[in-house]
Design a protein around this motif. Structure first.
Motif, PDB file in Angstrom:
ATOM      1  N   ARG A 151       0.029  71.655  46.693  1.00  0.00           N
ATOM      2  CA  ARG A 151       1.460  71.978  46.688  1.00  0.00           C
ATOM      3  C   ARG A 151       2.244  70.818  46.088  1.00  0.00           C
ATOM      4  O   ARG A 151       2.114  69.681  46.522  1.00  0.00           O
ATOM      5  CB  ARG A 151       1.964  72.268  48.099  1.00  0.00           C
ATOM      6  CG  ARG A 151       3.479  72.591  48.132  1.00  0.00           C
ATOM      7  CD  ARG A 151       3.901  73.083  49.504  1.00  0.00           C
ATOM      8  NE  ARG A 151       5.320  73.333  49.626  1.00  0.00           N
ATOM      9  CZ  ARG A 151       5.961  74.419  49.219  1.00  0.00           C
ATOM     10  NH1 ARG A 151       5.264  75.390  48.643  1.00  0.00           N
ATOM     11  NH2 ARG A 151       7.255  74.578  49.379  1.00  0.00           N
TER      12      ARG A 151
ATOM     13  N   ALA B 125      -0.049  76.419  46.075  1.00  0.00           N
ATOM     14  CA  ALA B 125       1.174  76.638  46.863  1.00  0.00           C
ATOM     15  C   ALA B 125       2.364  75.880  46.303  1.00  0.00           C
ATOM     16  O   ALA B 125       3.264  75.492  47.050  1.00  0.00           O
ATOM     17  CB  ALA B 125       0.926  76.242  48.316  1.00  0.00           C
ATOM     18  N   ASP B 126       2.390  75.651  44.989  1.00  0.00           N
ATOM     19  CA  ASP B 126       3.535  74.964  44.391  1.00  0.00           C
ATOM     20  C   ASP B 126       4.835  75.676  44.752  1.00  0.00           C
ATOM     21  O   ASP B 126       4.876  76.906  44.880  1.00  0.00           O
ATOM     22  CB  ASP B 126       3.396  74.934  42.863  1.00  0.00           C
ATOM     23  CG  ASP B 126       2.362  73.929  42.400  1.00  0.00           C
ATOM     24  OD1 ASP B 126       1.942  73.100  43.214  1.00  0.00           O
ATOM     25  OD2 ASP B 126       1.972  73.987  41.215  1.00  0.00           O
TER      26      ASP B 126
END
Length: 563
Positions: A315, A118-119
């Motif tokens: 993330r 989820a970067d």
């Protein structure tokens, strides 16, 4: 699945942090893989989805005790020794955080876990995914990558650039062309006829029977928010695909509601995130209440949510991993309605109150008035002054563009309405601005050419785009300014759009201008959008979902084993 079995199944990821109930003996779980064969009922029948094991799975995760604070976790992640070497099949250099991301992906694969990369948008989730597939070269696949239609070509180009050793099947075209492609591959006796298949959400649904017959090594969904609705046919169909592993890619894992996140997590780990009702009662309802002000802030609840999500989600945001990344500044520009706009707005409100109309239709008509009165009440333009006089917002845009052009800036202008793009074209032509246009009718192959042309030619001052079509799969770092002529209902759509230019490769600070009409429904829409952003910040951004937690608990587990 019993608590003991669940603990054993996921022990490689975070077992040392579980407070598991004491048991006389430990059962060893067979290594079952998520094939997505479980049937999921709709929300109306959600009580039938519940099982005795569902609450145990989430409760077990809630009992996870993190030994470090959030800031310590992030700094620790930067110091972790990366074990995974750069794959020899990969052509190119990974940035440090991308290498760490690859290491996380490989560890997830080795621990037989599914997850969400989820970067934040613009940090190279595509490249990290290709690196993972290159690492798995001994398991050639086949892998299935499902993407929005608009980025199919981009995925194919990136795969060929970074991993030319892969045999790629890009599955698209007419029904006849797709039938021929399937026949060719079904008749090919070579098990490695292709290593990676790229297709779109639309086509995979149309031809889902053919895709379901095949066993996929990895099922990868790009822009995974496309399966945020667990009631949709798309979610139900993809859930039943036969795959050894699943990976979701999204820069916006949470858009409107926390239950969208449950849809993603159940898709990945149906045995852990099985109870829709409990997730809603434990997390979604209370957090929504905190955002809307009906409940007091509960830090313990937010931390419990982070503990539940952290083992499966990685993330990083640009501000943390790209220290040289230019800054981003956001500005709200408030505009008054013109006399004609105010008359049309108030008159429609008076009429709507006495008629049965859907709320969404009322809002859409009011937003047309705010954008330009001719969208609501068409009439020909006869004089020069009418180019700006009928719409204060367009007059505000003219003043803003004049200043930006004088300062040597280049601009992306987003709107939700195709007809508004027509009005903007007329406006830009009248004022002599050189521009390009991209909307839903732009063909896939044209998108790439338009993008390259804009980035290469500084004479092109403006690029006008529809938010939904131009907000994904486009790299426009040639611009340093974004103007939202109108705002999307979903704030994450605007966030995706503005990151078309605020991404790796940008060398200038980026300014975002959002045009809002005063004393209109747009002020309420902006307020609601800010609440949705707050929910995302609370549930996701505050969780410090870095690799440090994952590595920390693995080290603790090893230490426990030594004892």
């Amino acid at each position: 699945m019993s608590i003991e079995e669940l603990l054993e199944k996921y022990k490689g990821a975070y077992a040392s942090d579980f407070e598991a109930p004491s048991a006389s003996g430990s059962k060893t779980s067979s290594e079952s893989e998520v094939s997505g064969d479980e049937e999921v009922e709709t929300e109306e029948d959600e009580s039938d989805v519940e099982s005795n094991t569902s609450s145990s799975g989430i409760k077990l995760l809630i009992n996870t005790q993190s030994k470090l604070s959030g800031s310590q976790l992030f700094h620790l992640s930067l110091q972790q020794k990366v074990k995974t070497p750069i794959p020899f099949l990969l052509h190119g250099t990974l940035r440090e955080y991308q290498h760490i991301g690859l290491d996380w992906l490989v560890t997830m694969y080795e621990k037989k876990l599914n997850g969400i990369l989820a970067d934040e948008m613009g940090l190279g989730k595509t490249i990290q995914t290709i690196a993972l597939l290159a690492h798995l070269a001994c398991n050639w696949g086949p892998h299935l990558i499902i993407v929005p239609t608009s980025v199919m070509l981009n995925w194919e180009m990136e795969l060929k650039r970074w991993c030319p050793g892969f045999k790629i099947l890009t599955y698209f075209g007419s029904q006849k062309e797709r039938n021929l492609a399937r026949i060719r591959n079904e008749n090919d006796t070579n098990p490695n006829a292709f290593h990676v298949c790229i297709t779109s959400y639309k086509l995979v649904l149309q031809d889902h029977q053919a895709f379901r017959r095949k066993s996929w090594r990895y099922l990868i969904l790009d822009e995974a928010q496309n399966i945020k609705n667990f009631k949709s046919q798309r979610w139900q169909s993809l859930l039943n695909f036969n795959s050894h592993r699943r990976l979701l890619l999204t820069g916006t894992p949470l858009q409107n509601s926390l239950m969208e996140l449950w849809s993603l997590m159940h898709f990945l780990m149906p045995h852990v995130f099985q109870s829709h009702r409990e997730f809603k009662e434990w997390f979604s309802n209370p957090l929504t209440g905190m955002i809307e002000g009906s409940q007091e802030y509960n830090e313990g609840l937010v931390k419990r949510l982070h503990k539940v999500l952290r083992p499966f989600l990685l993330r990083r945001i640009k501000a943390d991993v790209e220290k040289q990344m230019p800054k981003k500044y956001e500005h709200v520009v408030r505009c008054r309605l013109s006399k004609r706009q105010r008359f049309l707005y108030d008159d429609f409100m008076a009429q709507a109150s006495g008629h049965f109309m859907s709320v969404i239709n009322i809002l859409m008509q009011l937003r047309k008035v705010c954008n330009h009165p001719n969208l609501f009440d068409p009439r020909p333009i006869h004089t020069v002054s009418e180019h700006g006089g009928d719409s204060r917002r367009r007059a505000t845009l003219h003043t803003l563009l004049r200043k930006l052009k004088a300062g040597g800036h280049r601009v992306l202008i987003f709107t939700q309405m195709t007809r508004m793009l027509d009005v903007l074209e007329q406006f830009l032509n009248y004022h002599g601005h050189i521009y390009l246009r991209l909307d839903g009718s732009t063909r896939v192959e044209q998108r790439q050419a338009l993008m390259e042309r804009f980035n290469a030619d500084r004479r092109i001052f403006c690029f006008i785009l529809s938010t939904r079509s131009g907000g994904v799969g486009v790299n426009l770092t040639g611009a340093d300014t974004v103007v939202f002529y109108d705002s999307d209902w979903n704030p994450t759509m605007d966030a995706q759009a503005q990151d078309r230019c605020h991404r790796i490769g940008q060398t200038r600070d980026v300014h975002i201008y959002r045009l809002i009409s005063e004393r209109t429904v747009e002020e309420n829409i902006l307020k609601k959008a800010n609440q949705k952003r707050m929910l995302g910040d609370m549930a996701i951004e505050g969780g410090n979902f870095t690799t440090a937690f994952f590595k920390q608990v693995s080290c603790l587990h090893k230490a426990c084993c030594v004892k």
